[in-house]
Design a protein around this motif. Structure first.
Motif, PDB file in Angstrom:
ATOM      1  N   THR A   1      37.108  38.941  21.333  1.00  0.00           N
ATOM      2  CA  THR A   1      36.984  39.505  22.679  1.00  0.00           C
ATOM      3  C   THR A   1      38.158  40.415  23.040  1.00  0.00           C
ATOM      4  O   THR A   1      38.079  41.180  24.007  1.00  0.00           O
ATOM      5  CB  THR A   1      36.884  38.391  23.725  1.00  0.00           C
ATOM      6  N   ALA A   2      39.241  40.351  22.248  1.00  0.00           N
ATOM      7  CA  ALA A   2      40.393  41.220  22.524  1.00  0.00           C
ATOM      8  C   ALA A   2      39.995  42.689  22.426  1.00  0.00           C
ATOM      9  O   ALA A   2      40.448  43.516  23.220  1.00  0.00           O
ATOM     10  CB  ALA A   2      41.526  40.909  21.542  1.00  0.00           C
ATOM     11  N   ALA A   3      39.129  43.015  21.474  1.00  0.00           N
ATOM     12  CA  ALA A   3      38.698  44.400  21.297  1.00  0.00           C
ATOM     13  C   ALA A   3      37.886  44.883  22.497  1.00  0.00           C
ATOM     14  O   ALA A   3      37.991  46.047  22.909  1.00  0.00           O
ATOM     15  CB  ALA A   3      37.878  44.534  20.014  1.00  0.00           C
ATOM     16  N   ILE A   4      37.082  43.975  23.080  1.00  0.00           N
ATOM     17  CA  ILE A   4      36.297  44.325  24.260  1.00  0.00           C
ATOM     18  C   ILE A   4      37.220  44.617  25.442  1.00  0.00           C
ATOM     19  O   ILE A   4      37.043  45.593  26.167  1.00  0.00           O
ATOM     20  CB  ILE A   4      35.306  43.197  24.602  1.00  0.00           C
ATOM     21  N   SER A   5      38.207  43.743  25.635  1.00  0.00           N
ATOM     22  CA  SER A   5      39.160  43.953  26.729  1.00  0.00           C
ATOM     23  C   SER A   5      39.889  45.275  26.582  1.00  0.00           C
ATOM     24  O   SER A   5      40.092  46.010  27.555  1.00  0.00           O
ATOM     25  CB  SER A   5      40.169  42.802  26.766  1.00  0.00           C
TER      26      SER A   5
ATOM     27  N   SER B   1      31.058  46.545  40.075  1.00  0.00           N
ATOM     28  CA  SER B   1      30.319  45.820  41.106  1.00  0.00           C
ATOM     29  C   SER B   1      30.919  46.041  42.490  1.00  0.00           C
ATOM     30  O   SER B   1      32.141  46.113  42.650  1.00  0.00           O
ATOM     31  CB  SER B   1      30.326  44.321  40.781  1.00  0.00           C
ATOM     32  N   ARG B   2      30.039  46.135  43.490  1.00  0.00           N
ATOM     33  CA  ARG B   2      30.504  46.274  44.873  1.00  0.00           C
ATOM     34  C   ARG B   2      30.586  44.933  45.591  1.00  0.00           C
ATOM     35  O   ARG B   2      31.092  44.860  46.710  1.00  0.00           O
ATOM     36  CB  ARG B   2      29.554  47.205  45.633  1.00  0.00           C
ATOM     37  N   ASP B   3      30.055  43.890  44.945  1.00  0.00           N
ATOM     38  CA  ASP B   3      30.057  42.565  45.580  1.00  0.00           C
ATOM     39  C   ASP B   3      31.448  41.938  45.581  1.00  0.00           C
ATOM     40  O   ASP B   3      31.813  41.215  46.507  1.00  0.00           O
ATOM     41  CB  ASP B   3      29.077  41.637  44.861  1.00  0.00           C
ATOM     42  N   TYR B   4      32.196  42.176  44.503  1.00  0.00           N
ATOM     43  CA  TYR B   4      33.536  41.623  44.342  1.00  0.00           C
ATOM     44  C   TYR B   4      34.521  42.778  44.173  1.00  0.00           C
ATOM     45  O   TYR B   4      34.135  43.902  43.878  1.00  0.00           O
ATOM     46  CB  TYR B   4      33.583  40.741  43.087  1.00  0.00           C
ATOM     47  N   PRO B   5      35.820  42.488  44.291  1.00  0.00           N
ATOM     48  CA  PRO B   5      36.821  43.513  43.970  1.00  0.00           C
ATOM     49  C   PRO B   5      36.708  43.901  42.495  1.00  0.00           C
ATOM     50  O   PRO B   5      36.120  43.179  41.695  1.00  0.00           O
ATOM     51  CB  PRO B   5      38.154  42.808  44.251  1.00  0.00           C
ATOM     52  N   PRO B   6      37.267  45.029  42.117  1.00  0.00           N
ATOM     53  CA  PRO B   6      37.238  45.421  40.702  1.00  0.00           C
ATOM     54  C   PRO B   6      37.837  44.332  39.819  1.00  0.00           C
ATOM     55  O   PRO B   6      38.775  43.640  40.221  1.00  0.00           O
ATOM     56  CB  PRO B   6      38.099  46.694  40.678  1.00  0.00           C
ATOM     57  N   LEU B   7      37.306  44.215  38.630  1.00  0.00           N
ATOM     58  CA  LEU B   7      37.750  43.157  37.714  1.00  0.00           C
ATOM     59  C   LEU B   7      39.214  43.359  37.331  1.00  0.00           C
ATOM     60  O   LEU B   7      39.621  44.460  36.934  1.00  0.00           O
ATOM     61  CB  LEU B   7      36.866  43.175  36.474  1.00  0.00           C
ATOM     62  N   SER B   8      40.020  42.279  37.470  1.00  0.00           N
ATOM     63  CA  SER B   8      41.455  42.365  37.177  1.00  0.00           C
ATOM     64  C   SER B   8      41.752  42.091  35.714  1.00  0.00           C
ATOM     65  O   SER B   8      42.602  42.754  35.115  1.00  0.00           O
ATOM     66  CB  SER B   8      42.231  41.368  38.047  1.00  0.00           C
ATOM     67  N   CYS B   9      41.077  41.091  35.131  1.00  0.00           N
ATOM     68  CA  CYS B   9      41.326  40.767  33.731  1.00  0.00           C
ATOM     69  C   CYS B   9      40.286  39.775  33.231  1.00  0.00           C
ATOM     70  O   CYS B   9      39.489  39.229  34.017  1.00  0.00           O
ATOM     71  CB  CYS B   9      42.733  40.201  33.525  1.00  0.00           C
TER      72      CYS B   9
ATOM     73  N   TRP C   1      43.954  41.054  28.637  1.00  0.00           N
ATOM     74  CA  TRP C   1      43.314  39.961  27.902  1.00  0.00           C
ATOM     75  C   TRP C   1      44.227  38.737  27.961  1.00  0.00           C
ATOM     76  O   TRP C   1      45.323  38.738  27.412  1.00  0.00           O
ATOM     77  CB  TRP C   1      43.080  40.392  26.459  1.00  0.00           C
ATOM     78  N   ILE C   2      43.794  37.706  28.677  1.00  0.00           N
ATOM     79  CA  ILE C   2      44.554  36.462  28.794  1.00  0.00           C
ATOM     80  C   ILE C   2      43.845  35.382  27.991  1.00  0.00           C
ATOM     81  O   ILE C   2      42.620  35.225  28.078  1.00  0.00           O
ATOM     82  CB  ILE C   2      44.690  36.036  30.270  1.00  0.00           C
TER      83      ILE C   2
END
Length: 457
Positions: free
Chosen positions: A138-142, A120-128, A149-150
């Motif tokens: 969801t660990a596998a997706i991360s 996305s260009r609206d926000y900074p790149p996803l950190s986690c 994965w926190i």
């Protein structure tokens, strides 16, 4: 911090959504961007929580499918757990198993959403991704998306500690438990509370095994507690899991984090009451007492002769005949209130609670002694902490809800200045933990700086 972007995904139950939303507000207050992901089921429950005026342009909400039909979802909105007169909760009413199965089936939708956020260009790149511990899949997706994965653990550090201990091959004995948590009054009768009823249900054990094994791979595990409150449990966990205490999240979060439509009508009424004179009664957003149990509770409250504020979700038709009329001069009965505000009010002298962790934390923050009537899950564990570890209240004696036991417990707690003194001390420690020099504040700083300095490594 403005380059950090966290995606938060709570399990869609009211007690899970509210504290994670409070965490989201803390992250935003530190300058991070947050995308709060909810499901259709969860989004319909806390409408005012997730549709507030957009005060933060760095906080946005997204909703994904949970795979549940519209007809089934309508019934889940009324999800309850019914308790009988013996304080035994009937979990067959709970929507949790349905939601657990359905959500895991929607993994591809979550993966697609997160992948979109990464570009996305609206926000900074996803950190986690910060995810509820109920969803280890969801660990596998991360991992696939190369996102840290926190895990967000919604109950106490003590509960997690004993969960880990219970699942280990060598079973912990009573003396080890006493030493581990420094609870000298722990007895063999209360031991099943801590070993989670020995996990006799194989399905439940398997769920916990999956969660704990997944958490071993987490970047961090966030706890809604503070070091001074659960020091032994936190230190014990840190030898096995990457836990961090960041709470109480309800301090300084701001915004509207109530999970249900709350009515503040009680506040002017509380303003007219004497300091420390009011008993607040609430059993959370899910539990509804059956008629016999509710009658005994009401009779115990009435005979205690204290002034009280009582939230009753299931309606008042099952209260004893004439109860409302007889207590009219010293009572206020409502469907729901802003609990955090109520527990901070000077008029509240004690809290009769089911001992859910969110309620425990809010009472500690408010410095309010507790009368404990636990029913299921982590609630019996929390009751022992209140009664024997922190000494800020007492539990209801006996295996059956009885009016006389209720009356005695109310009068004992309301008249005990030691409980109030210890509760006030814990309240001060909670505030200190969230102050700029406090342990929880500094732990969150450490987490954020780690991402700032190392990106997603």
């Amino acid at each position: 911090m403005e380059d950090l972007h966290f995606a938060l995904f709570p399990f869609p139950e009211q007690g899970h959504i509210a504290p994670m939303y409070q965490l989201a507000l803390h992250l935003v207050s530190r300058g991070a961007h947050v995308t709060f992901i909810n499901t259709e089921t969860g989004h319909q429950r806390p409408r005012q929580l997730l549709d507030p005026p957009n005060q933060h342009n760095t906080l946005k909400h997204l909703c994904i499918t949970d795979g549940i039909s519209t007809q089934r979802r309508a019934s889940l909105r009324h999800d309850v757990i019914v308790s009988d007169a013996n304080g035994v909760a009937d979990l067959s009413y709970s929507s949790m198993p349905i939601l657990l199965r359905s959500l895991e089936g929607q993994a591809s939708f979550l993966e697609e959403l997160l992948d979109d956020l990464k570009g996305s260009r609206d926000y900074p790149p996803l950190s986690c991704l910060i995810i509820d511990a109920f969803m280890p899949w969801t660990a596998a997706i991360s991992q696939k998306l190369q996102l840290p994965w926190i895990v967000f653990w919604t109950t106490s550090a003590t509960r997690l500690h004993y969960t880990v201990q219970t699942l280990e091959p060598n079973e912990t004995d009573l003396e080890q438990l006493k030493e581990m948590e420094n609870i000298p009054t722990l007895t063999s009768a209360s031991l099943p509370v801590f070993d989670l009823l020995k996990l006799q249900n194989p399905d439940r054990r398997q769920l916990l095994v999956e969660r704990v094994e997944a958490m071993k791979k987490a970047h961090s595990i966030l706890l809604n507690t503070f070091d001074a409150l659960e020091e032994e449990a936190i230190k014990g966990l840190q030898t096995k899991l990457p836990v961090m205490s960041l709470g109480p999240f309800c301090i300084g979060a701001g915004g509207n984090t109530e999970a249900l439509d709350a009515d503040d009508e009680c506040m002017p009424w509380l303003d007219r009451q004497t300091s420390g004179s009011v008993l607040y009664i609430s059993f959370g957003s899910k539990l509804i007492l059956q008629k016999d149990a509710l009658e005994q509770l009401a009779l115990g409250v009435e005979s205690s002769e204290v002034t009280f504020l009582w939230t009753i979700r299931g309606g008042v038709e099952d209260l004893p005949e004439g109860f409302l009329e007889r207590t009219k001069g010293r009572s206020k009965v409502m469907p729901w209130v802003s609990q955090g505000k109520v527990l901070k009010h000077r008029a509240i002298g004690a809290f009769l609670t089911h001992c859910g962790w969110n309620s425990i934390i809010e009472a500690i923050v408010g410095g309010v002694p507790m009368i404990c009537l636990p029913f299921f899950a982590d609630q019996p564990t929390n009751k022992i902490l209140v009664e024997s570890k922190w000494r800020i209240g007492r539990g209801i004696e006996g295996s059956k809800i009885a009016a006389e036991c209720i009356r005695q417990a109310i009068q004992d707690v309301m008249s005990n200045s030691n409980f109030k003194r210890e509760a006030s001390l814990l309240s001060s420690l909670a505030s200190s933990a969230m102050s700029p020099e406090g342990s929880s504040y500094q732990n969150l700083n450490f987490l954020l700086e780690k991402f700032c300095n190392h990106g997603t490594k």
